[in-house]
Design a protein around this motif. Sequence first.
Motif, PDB file in Angstrom:
ATOM      1  N   VAL A 336      -4.064   5.488   3.598  1.00  0.00           N
ATOM      2  CA  VAL A 336      -5.136   6.032   2.760  1.00  0.00           C
ATOM      3  C   VAL A 336      -5.156   7.558   2.830  1.00  0.00           C
ATOM      4  O   VAL A 336      -5.239   8.239   1.797  1.00  0.00           O
ATOM      5  CB  VAL A 336      -6.500   5.457   3.184  1.00  0.00           C
ATOM      6  CG1 VAL A 336      -7.645   6.225   2.529  1.00  0.00           C
ATOM      7  CG2 VAL A 336      -6.587   3.978   2.821  1.00  0.00           C
ATOM      8  N   LEU A 337      -5.062   8.106   4.024  1.00  0.00           N
ATOM      9  CA  LEU A 337      -5.095   9.565   4.178  1.00  0.00           C
ATOM     10  C   LEU A 337      -3.889  10.231   3.519  1.00  0.00           C
ATOM     11  O   LEU A 337      -4.023  11.257   2.838  1.00  0.00           O
ATOM     12  CB  LEU A 337      -5.150   9.932   5.669  1.00  0.00           C
ATOM     13  CG  LEU A 337      -6.441   9.547   6.409  1.00  0.00           C
ATOM     14  CD1 LEU A 337      -6.321   9.879   7.893  1.00  0.00           C
ATOM     15  CD2 LEU A 337      -7.643  10.237   5.796  1.00  0.00           C
ATOM     16  N   GLY A 338      -2.702   9.648   3.700  1.00  0.00           N
ATOM     17  CA  GLY A 338      -1.499  10.219   3.102  1.00  0.00           C
ATOM     18  C   GLY A 338      -1.517  10.152   1.581  1.00  0.00           C
ATOM     19  O   GLY A 338      -1.168  11.119   0.899  1.00  0.00           O
ATOM     20  N   ALA A 339      -1.930   8.999   1.044  1.00  0.00           N
ATOM     21  CA  ALA A 339      -2.002   8.846  -0.415  1.00  0.00           C
ATOM     22  C   ALA A 339      -3.035   9.795  -1.009  1.00  0.00           C
ATOM     23  O   ALA A 339      -2.835  10.365  -2.092  1.00  0.00           O
ATOM     24  CB  ALA A 339      -2.336   7.400  -0.773  1.00  0.00           C
ATOM     25  N   ALA A 340      -4.144   9.990  -0.319  1.00  0.00           N
ATOM     26  CA  ALA A 340      -5.195  10.886  -0.818  1.00  0.00           C
ATOM     27  C   ALA A 340      -4.686  12.308  -0.949  1.00  0.00           C
ATOM     28  O   ALA A 340      -5.006  13.014  -1.929  1.00  0.00           O
ATOM     29  CB  ALA A 340      -6.401  10.837   0.118  1.00  0.00           C
ATOM     30  N   ILE A 342      -1.591  13.284  -1.570  1.00  0.00           N
ATOM     31  CA  ILE A 342      -0.694  13.359  -2.723  1.00  0.00           C
ATOM     32  C   ILE A 342      -1.483  13.307  -4.024  1.00  0.00           C
ATOM     33  O   ILE A 342      -1.177  14.011  -4.990  1.00  0.00           O
ATOM     34  CB  ILE A 342       0.347  12.220  -2.664  1.00  0.00           C
ATOM     35  CG1 ILE A 342       1.275  12.447  -1.482  1.00  0.00           C
ATOM     36  CG2 ILE A 342       1.139  12.131  -3.965  1.00  0.00           C
ATOM     37  CD1 ILE A 342       2.297  11.369  -1.279  1.00  0.00           C
ATOM     38  N   ILE A 343      -2.514  12.492  -4.066  1.00  0.00           N
ATOM     39  CA  ILE A 343      -3.352  12.381  -5.262  1.00  0.00           C
ATOM     40  C   ILE A 343      -3.989  13.723  -5.601  1.00  0.00           C
ATOM     41  O   ILE A 343      -4.004  14.157  -6.759  1.00  0.00           O
ATOM     42  CB  ILE A 343      -4.430  11.306  -5.059  1.00  0.00           C
ATOM     43  CG1 ILE A 343      -3.810   9.912  -5.127  1.00  0.00           C
ATOM     44  CG2 ILE A 343      -5.548  11.442  -6.105  1.00  0.00           C
ATOM     45  CD1 ILE A 343      -4.728   8.803  -4.704  1.00  0.00           C
ATOM     46  N   ILE A 344      -4.520  14.396  -4.610  1.00  0.00           N
ATOM     47  CA  ILE A 344      -5.171  15.684  -4.847  1.00  0.00           C
ATOM     48  C   ILE A 344      -4.174  16.691  -5.413  1.00  0.00           C
ATOM     49  O   ILE A 344      -4.519  17.521  -6.266  1.00  0.00           O
ATOM     50  CB  ILE A 344      -5.797  16.207  -3.533  1.00  0.00           C
ATOM     51  CG1 ILE A 344      -6.965  15.295  -3.128  1.00  0.00           C
ATOM     52  CG2 ILE A 344      -6.273  17.646  -3.682  1.00  0.00           C
ATOM     53  CD1 ILE A 344      -7.537  15.598  -1.750  1.00  0.00           C
TER      54      ILE A 344
END
Length: 415
Positions: A336-340, A342-344
């Motif tokens: 979740v932290l890693g994907a967040a 990249i999303i930002i």
Amino acid sequence: MIKRGEIFKTIGPGLLYAGAAIGVSHLVQSTRAGASYGIALLGIVIITNIIKYPFFEYGPRYAAATGNNLLDGYEKLGKWTLVLFAIITVGTMFTVQAAITVVTAGLAQEIIGIDLPAWQWSVLVLILCALILFRDSYKLLDKVMRYIIILLTIATVTALVGAFVSPQGESSITKPAFDWQNHTDLFFLIALIGWMPAPFDISVWHSIWSIEKNKKMSKTKRVKAARTDFHVGYWGTTFLAICFMLLGAKVLYTSDVTLSSSGSEFAAQLISIYTETLGDWSYPIIGTAALTTMFSTSLTVMDGFTRVMVPLSNKLVNQKQLEHKAHYRFWLIVLVLGAAQIIIFFVTNMHSLVDLATTISFVTAPIIAILNYSVINSSDVSKHLRPKPITRIISIVGIILLSGFAIYFLFLKFS
């Protein structure tokens, strides 16, 4: 012979596969392919599904034949295979999860109508998926997935029929549009193939889901039943990929509509494909089906990556006694932290994020294909349960083609 009731008991992992596959590759990439190129890439989609079929099928076949998942098979080939797969997984999991989440968030923003920045919607989707998976994830996914897939299939087929009987969009969907000498077109093709019908990582997830299903049944699934379950999911996703491409070609390509890179605007365009053919009354139904499908994809992919990282990390550090639930939750938080993050970074350009994720999957596909082929033909699997000669031939041809296209892509990209 396997009794009908026994086969029906095994249905589940194949639908989880479908839930992970029917998402970005279908709603986004197949629709984009139809909207941009008509049906010029239809043959490519069909051939890609045929070529990739064996490597996905080897996951549930291996689980049913040995009672182990593909990671166990990789380990028997040598620990270097686990290191290689770990590099591929860690190198793709954050980008893949981010790409799927951004599309899901775009649909949520369009349908729910609450005006928040796209990155906030995306983070909310990530958090909601994680909260759901903190509980008994497999049981939840196994129960709801069949209803989600059925709802989307009925809606898509109905919209497709409506599109072709509608008097609108009379211009041809077969006129040439794809330029094989255009690098932009070729790069899109590679991105399309990368997740058509899904990234190869799912074959490993499928083998793990199959083992989980076996636990629920208190016995190992027989190979024939496992393959029946797989075929339901695999060829169902292939059929829907074709439907989405035809919808994009008939509704968008013939009207010269350009799909937006914004998640919410793309969502509005996607739903308009259905409402233009079925009528405005269908908006709530289609919107719910599309959002539920993408959310289930986000949920299933998050579960898949997290579930595979638990045994993979245990094997790499030679520690197999870590408490499963706590370990699962640890990797869930990491994902979740890693994907967040990249999303930002990519949130303003959904297409770039999707193309990056799918291209990475395309380049790494030959490696996983070779590993799966080696495992299923190893001495660990009884000879009568190994693939038939025709399947092995398709596998070898597939490995050659996937490797050749990956090398060609890298040459074009960096030359």
